[in-house]
Design an enzyme around this catalytic site. Structure first.
Site, PDB file in Angstrom:
ATOM      1  CB  CYS A 170      73.572 -77.622 -71.338  1.00 18.34           C
ATOM      2  SG  CYS A 170      72.444 -75.966 -70.427  1.00 18.34           S
ATOM      3  CG  HIS A 595      70.852 -74.014 -62.833  1.00 17.46           C
ATOM      4  ND1 HIS A 595      70.894 -73.685 -61.771  1.00 17.46           N
ATOM      5  CD2 HIS A 595      70.467 -74.168 -64.085  1.00 17.46           C
ATOM      6  CE1 HIS A 595      70.573 -72.595 -62.853  1.00 17.46           C
ATOM      7  NE2 HIS A 595      70.141 -72.747 -63.669  1.00 17.46           N
ATOM      8  CG  HIS A 603      76.330 -74.307 -68.843  1.00 17.56           C
ATOM      9  ND1 HIS A 603      75.765 -75.011 -70.059  1.00 17.56           N
ATOM     10  CD2 HIS A 603      77.103 -75.206 -68.585  1.00 17.56           C
ATOM     11  CE1 HIS A 603      76.888 -75.868 -70.723  1.00 17.56           C
ATOM     12  NE2 HIS A 603      77.165 -76.471 -69.707  1.00 17.56           N
TER      13      HIS A 603
END
Length: 1046
Positions: A170, A595, A603
């Site tokens: 990601c 974040h 993620h």
């Protein structure tokens, strides 16, 4: 190519910081200077220093002026099997360990030419690829795969294309999307052509690494421009990044590191091309011109003044201790003691200021939200709130405004000193007192005034309670009579506070009724509710009230004056740089990289501004959705949940070419889609789109074949005695032999025939059939219109009720009712047999143009789906009531999904979505609690089972809760994540820490990509009667739950 002159020094600083945990930049630089660059001596210097001097607060330190940033690679396993014990007092062991570490690092660099920073990136890339490959070996409930239906993966119009998360990537998606949406950067990448010598053997390792990556990045960008897919796969670009380095360890990558290295590789690739195109001239590198700026470092070192010009790319900023971006920048631009910079005295103090001489078109700030906790020995995330503007004016930091900024800074410093004094004075008014509890002084005076003004009492607060009265509402003595009362002596107050002896005799002789709480049913009306003075004269009260009123008024005026002054100073500071001369360098916020999680795991996603639609877009792996400034603020400022911005990308608002579309030179039209691509990439995208079109065609053909097979299966004849009937009726309409499932239907049909025979004069079979059908329809219509409790659903009892409520066509209703009366299992008396024969004859006479059989079959399929979904629902709720949450979950997951599909086509096609949603959430939360309890036990079998529950059941279901963005589902997901994130701050064994670090990225993945569940659970077989009974029982049980509980 290295831009910064001080890369080697910065590498040493980073190594020294990592080894010692020291964050004081000046102390690190001093250690390097004292040791002449010898790392072992520098560490020894710092070790002795730390032993003597207590560590200061980290917020007092600011980052260095070097180009490379102070980044924490702060994710991955905390466990390490090769541990050297450095907790003892033996300094020789410490020195040996450090020397071995540095020697190993330097040896690896000499042998491979790969730095520690590059090895760190290698570790995460290998982890990403390994995660992607490992996903192929997972159980079916854990597979993170594409939807088998290509229509679900088809791009809608010109919506932005997402990037598939191919395993902890990601971070890659967030960075690439932010750069891709810089249209100037996009054009540079798409139109890049490799140097001519690329066809020969690569000259060095950089060419071997960077040029193939550049080509894959071009391919990826071209697909993001012209693909017909909703999202594309970046695996090949990630593979090349992984292959560039060699390491066996695994970490999740710090995005700032990756962005820095990515731009470095792109810079190298463009530099090769620039050198080839500009023979004999100094080449211009577009990456440098786009992302790199210059600043002037002006300072004093040990009393000697200096000025150095340095280049920078991503500019690092500390977050801890600051409330907004300007405060971070002010702190980063000034380091150490700066008084000597502006004085003629030869001071021994050291410090420096930074002044930007040239800002890049794309200005990127790294927000340092991670710090190393030396006590716990691990990194931690800083969740503090930090505000940043959508438009940032950089004038105050420019070298050309140095003098005016210094004047303004001095004025702000003076104002803040004055502000501090005023705030301290105000605090004395607002928190008055000397004890632990303090109150506003105005309120204290008001309370004193209220006390003084209360009605005086002449008794002690304890004398009016009859302590001799027994409990229970009775008393051992009678109340005195009137004569007895007259003989009682007057009540007197005890103690020194009994009041003046000169009080009037009438007041002294006044009797106060005694309140007996156990014998009186209510308080006497004249008993004071609050404490009051015993004795106070009118003159005393008048003087006291006058003083208190005057003092309170003075206090309130002083408080207002202080608050007004504080507000004016704040406003003056805010407007200090608002004049036009200091608003000439505007930078607009282009992208925010976010974040969510802790330092060890999390993620990433990005918010990117779309100037053409004038809105913010959220890029979350494959999901690209419209967003808002409010959502960005909630997720990016910090202080809310575990999400916060770690990178801000601003663009020069006076350089519109950065985000402007390209125009066709001949037609003047905006180039869009495939027209933006050079010929080689246009062909590449065309081939990929043809593959996707073929996949869609094959899927459609497969579905058409399945539909045809189902149609043939429905139309297949069934034998009845010696001659087969023309149609096979649905199982809920007819059974091959009398069963419990068809018995109630037969009874209803026979009852309608009997009533028709009793009411109908004409006794012919056709007349009886028509009358019976009308009576049956009227009965079912009443059921359909009746308002029933949740546990009594007539739709399950008869298909016609379902059809009526969902407004099925009249022809469908008529044929369905006719099928009911053509049931061969009716009673075999002559009347029923003749009516059944007439009904079958009528069915045979219906022409295809009169009733659309495809539509007829579609409606019956919808009802079959409704019954099947109801069985999923009933089974799941029953298991949930028995606390068998593992089995219940899959039934409820499928029930919810099937129910949602039905409800999307009609309000009465399914069941209560809120009820199903509640029990689906309840199962997930219960399983999460069970798994967390198993993890907390620390026992290996329990831990493995708990994580298995999470990986196989809970985590794959989370996207189902996120995709529809309902508040209660989002809160449930947040509760589950917070439970596991809370373990990050706790002490635990290394193997547990490793498992937790491995698991958390999956749990924190915010992607709404639906995970593939291989097969729905097997359904039990219920007759209509059984289904209605079970449905009634379970709905009666679950509906007893209060509405607010659901």
């Amino acid at each position: 190519m290295a831009i910064c002159k001080n890369v080697h020094q910065q590498t040493l600083l980073n190594q020294l910081r990592e080894v010692t945990g020291t964050t004081d930049v000046q102390l690190l630089q001093q250690a390097l200077q004292v040791s002449n660059g010898d790392m072992a001596e520098a560490v020894a210097f710092l070790t002795e220093k730390n032993a003597k001097v207590p560590q200061q607060d980290e917020t007092t330190y600011y980052q260095t002026s070097q180009v490379a940033s102070d980044r924490y690679i702060s994710v991955g396993s905390q466990a390490d099997t090769n541990v050297i014990d450095l907790t003892g007092d033996d300094k020789d062991d410490l020195q040996r360990a450090i020397a071995l570490s540095l020697e190993e690092s330097n040896r690896a660099f000499r042998e491979t030419g790969i730095t520690d920073e590059e090895q760190a990136i290698s570790r995460v890339l290998e982890a990403s690829i390994a995660e992607n490959k490992a996903s192929l070996k997972r159980t079916h409930t854990e597979v993170w795969s594409d939807s088998p239906n290509p229509h679900d993966r088809k791009r809608i119009d010109s919506c932005p294309v997402g990037l598939k998360n191919v395993g902890n990537t990601c971070w890659f998606s967030a960075v690439i999307q932010s750069l891709f949406n810089l249209l100037e950067f996009q054009r540079l990448v798409l139109n890049y052509s490799p140097p001519a010598r690329v066809h020969d053997l690569p000259r060095n390792q950089k060419e071997h690494r960077n040029l193939p990556f550049m080509q894959e990045l071009r391919n990826l960008f071209s697909l993001m421009v012209g693909s017909k897919r909703k999202y594309v796969d970046p695996s090949r670009a990630v593979e090349i990044l992984k292959d560039a380095f060699k390491s066996s360890e695994s970490q999740q990558q710090d995005v700032s590191e990756f962005t820095h290295k990515l731009l470095d590789w792109l810079e190298d690739a463009f530099q090769m091309k620039a050198e080839e195109d500009r023979e004999g001239e100094k080449p211009k590198n577009p990456m440098v011109e786009l992302f790199y700026g210059r600043f002037l470092a002006v300072g004093v070192l040990e009393g000697k003044k200096f000025e150095n010009t340095e280049m920078f790319g991503q500019y690092p900023l500390q977050v801890n201790g600051f409330k907004d971006l300007h405060e971070c920048l002010e702190a980063a631009m000034i380091e150490g003691e700066i008084e000597s910079l502006h004085s003629a005295e030869n001071s021994a103090r050291s410090g420096q200021e930074h002044w930007f001489t040239e800002l890049p078109p794309v200005l990127t700030f790294e927000l340092s939200r991670f710090e190393f906790n030396q006590a716990l020995g691990r990194p931690e995330k800083i969740h503090n709130k930090l505000e940043f503007p959508s438009m940032l004016y950089m004038d105050r930091y420019m070298d050309r405004n140095r003098e005016i900024t210094r004047i303004k800074r001095e004025e702000i410093r003076r104002l803040k000193e004055h502000l501090t004094v005023l705030q301290q004075r105000l605090e004395r008014y607002l928190s008055y007192g000397s004890g632990p509890k303090r109150f506003p002084l105005a309120d204290v005076l008001q309370y004193a005034m209220e006390f003084a003004s209360s009605k005086p009492v002449c008794t002690s607060p304890v004398e009016d309670i009859d302590s001799s009265a027994p409990p229970g509402g009775t008393t051992g003595q009678q109340l005195p009579t009137t004569a007895e009362q007259d003989s009682l002596p007057p009540l007197e107050s005890s103690g020194p506070a009994s009041g003046p002896t000169t009080a009037p005799a009438a007041a002294q002789q006044q009797r106060v009724p005694i309140h007996k709480p156990f014998t009186q049913s209510r308080l006497p009306p004249d008993l004071p509710m609050h404490p009051a003075p015993r004795h106070i004269t009118e003159e005393e009260l008048r003087v006291l009230e006058g003083c208190l009123h005057r003092w309170r008024s003075e206090v309130e005026n002083d408080t207002r004056d202080l608050q007004g002054s504080i507000t004016r100073i704040h406003r003056t500071i805010e407007l200090m740089y608002s004049d036009k001369s200091m608003m000439q360098v505007p930078y607009r916020l282009h992208a925010v990289l976010v974040h969510e999680g802790q330092a060890n795991a999390g993620h990433y996603w990005a918010y990117i501004y779309d100037p053409h639609q004038r809105c913010w877009m959220k890029y979350n792996d494959i999901s690209v959705t419209k967003s808002s400034w409010e959502e960005l603020v909630r997720d990016s400022f910090g202080g809310y949940r575990n999400a916060s911005a770690y990178c801000l990308m601003y663009i020069n608002d006076k350089k519109p070419f950065l985000i402007e579309e390209e125009f066709d030179k001949e037609t003047g039209q905006i180039l869009s889609g495939m027209d933006k691509l050079p010929p080689d990439l246009k062909q590449f995208v065309k081939e990929d789109n043809e593959l996707f079109d073929k996949e869609i065609e094959e899927w459609d053909a497969l579905q058409a074949r399945k539909a045809q097979q189902e149609k043939l299966a429905l139309a297949a004849p069934m034998s009845i005695e010696s001659s087969p009937p023309d149609n096979q009726d649905p199982e809920y309409m007819e059974q091959p032999s009398p069963t419990n499932d068809s018995k109630h239907l037969q009874e209803d049909t026979e009852r309608a025939i009997s009533r028709a025979a009793a009411e109908q004069e004409e006794r012919s079979p056709e007349a009886l059939l028509n009358a019976a059908i009308k009576l049956e329809y009227a009965r079912l219509l009443r059921f359909a219109q009746e308002d029933t409790p949740p546990e009594n659903d007539y739709r399950l009892q008869h298909i016609i009720v379902y059809f009526i409520q969902n407004q099925a066509p009249k022809k469908i209703l008529e044929r369905t009712l006719l099928t009911q009366f053509a049931d061969r299992n009716l009673a075999f008396d002559e009347r029923c047999k003749s009516i059944m024969s007439v009904a079958r004859a009528k069915l045979d006479l219906i022409k295809p143009e009169e009733v659309n059989m495809d539509e007829y079959e579609m409606w019956h399929q919808v009802y079959r789906n409704f019954r099947e979904m109801t069985i999923f629902m009933v089974t799941g709720l029953e298991l949930s009531q028995k606390t068998n949450y593992m089995e219940a979950l899959m039934y409820l997951i499928y029930a919810y999904q099937y129910n949602k599909e039905l409800l999307s086509k009609g309000l009465y096609r399914g069941h209560d979505e809120e009820l199903l949603g509640f029990y689906r959430r309840e199962c997930l939360l219960k399983l999460n609690e069970q798994a967390a309890a198993m993890f907390e036990s620390g026992e290996e079998p329990e831990v493995t089972t708990g994580l298995g529950i999470m990986n196989e059941l809970v985590v794959p279901c989370i996207p189902l809760l996120l995709v529809h963005d309902t508040e209660r589902d989002l809160l449930a997901v947040e509760d589950m994540r917070n439970r596991w994130c809370s373990y990050l701050g706790q002490e635990m064994e290394s193997h547990l820490q490793e498992k937790l670090t491995d698991f958390l990225p999956k749990l924190l993945d915010c992607s709404t990509e639906i995970k593939s569940f291989h097969d729905p659970p097997k359904l039990p077989t219920y007759s209509t009667l059984e289904l209605c009974e079970r449905f009634s029982r379970i709905m009666a049980a679950v509906c007893r739950l209060p509405t607010e509980g659901r």
